[in-house]
Write an enzyme that holds these catalytic residues in place. Structure first.
Site, mmCIF file in Angstrom:
data_model
loop_
_atom_site.group_PDB
_atom_site.id
_atom_site.type_symbol
_atom_site.label_atom_id
_atom_site.label_comp_id
_atom_site.label_asym_id
_atom_site.label_seq_id
_atom_site.Cartn_x
_atom_site.Cartn_y
_atom_site.Cartn_z
ATOM 1 N N SER A 33 0.624 -1.101 -0.005
ATOM 2 C CA SER A 33 0.118 0.053 -0.147
ATOM 3 C C SER A 33 0.608 1.210 0.076
ATOM 4 O O SER A 33 1.612 1.468 -1.042
ATOM 5 C CB SER A 33 -0.945 0.027 1.117
ATOM 6 O OG SER A 33 -2.000 -1.009 1.136
ATOM 7 N N LYS A 58 -0.355 -4.409 -3.269
ATOM 8 C CA LYS A 58 -1.856 -4.196 -2.691
ATOM 9 C C LYS A 58 -2.046 -3.025 -3.121
ATOM 10 O O LYS A 58 -1.765 -1.794 -2.586
ATOM 11 C CB LYS A 58 -1.691 -4.299 -0.941
ATOM 12 C CG LYS A 58 -2.906 -3.473 -0.312
ATOM 13 C CD LYS A 58 -4.079 -4.096 -0.718
ATOM 14 C CE LYS A 58 -5.321 -3.715 0.410
ATOM 15 N NZ LYS A 58 -5.998 -2.571 -0.271
#
Length: 132
Positions: A33, A58
């Site tokens: 992320s 992600k």
């Protein structure tokens, strides 16, 4: 009582790392992320060399909605892209130098910055035009 916090205020004119200082980002499969966004922003803007393993991948922005029956619905509302427009989801960030080939010994804090500078220069150099 005893610990004192000193606030740090940054501005656009504050320079924390000089533009000539080589930067290395170490990533692995657990990097996800925000780490992937930060890493790709530094790399795509020719500010950092990425070393390690492919990151997690992600790259989705999701919202969880509670339903009346107690279950939840997960909605994908967006996806992360690198500054150069590459998708992160499922692909991750691939290092410029895989593994520890640029790290001296087993201590990841001892990086050969001359090699990093040379590699960073070669990654971010514009293509050479062959003027014949």
């Amino acid at each position: 009582e005893g610990s004192r916090v000193t606030p740090y205020h940054a501005s656009k004119s504050t320079v924390l790392i000089d533009a000539s200082t080589p930067v290395v980002v170490l990533i692995n499969r657990g990097s996800a992320s925000a780490t992937e966004i930060f890493t790709s922003a530094l790399r795509d803007n020719c500010r950092a060399l990425v070393i390690g393993e492919r990151s997690d991948g992600k790259g989705l922005i999701q919202a969880v909605v509670g339903l009346e029956n107690g279950s939840r619905l997960v909605l994908t509302t967006g996806k992360y892209l690198t500054p150069n427009g590459r998708e992160i989801q499922g692909k991750g960030i691939h290092p410029d130098i895989p593994g520890r080939s640029i790290v001296k010994g087993t201590d990841t804090l001892k990086v050969d910055f001359k090699q990093v500078s040379a590699k960073l220069s070669s990654l971010c150099s514009p293509p050479q035009n062959d003027a014949r």
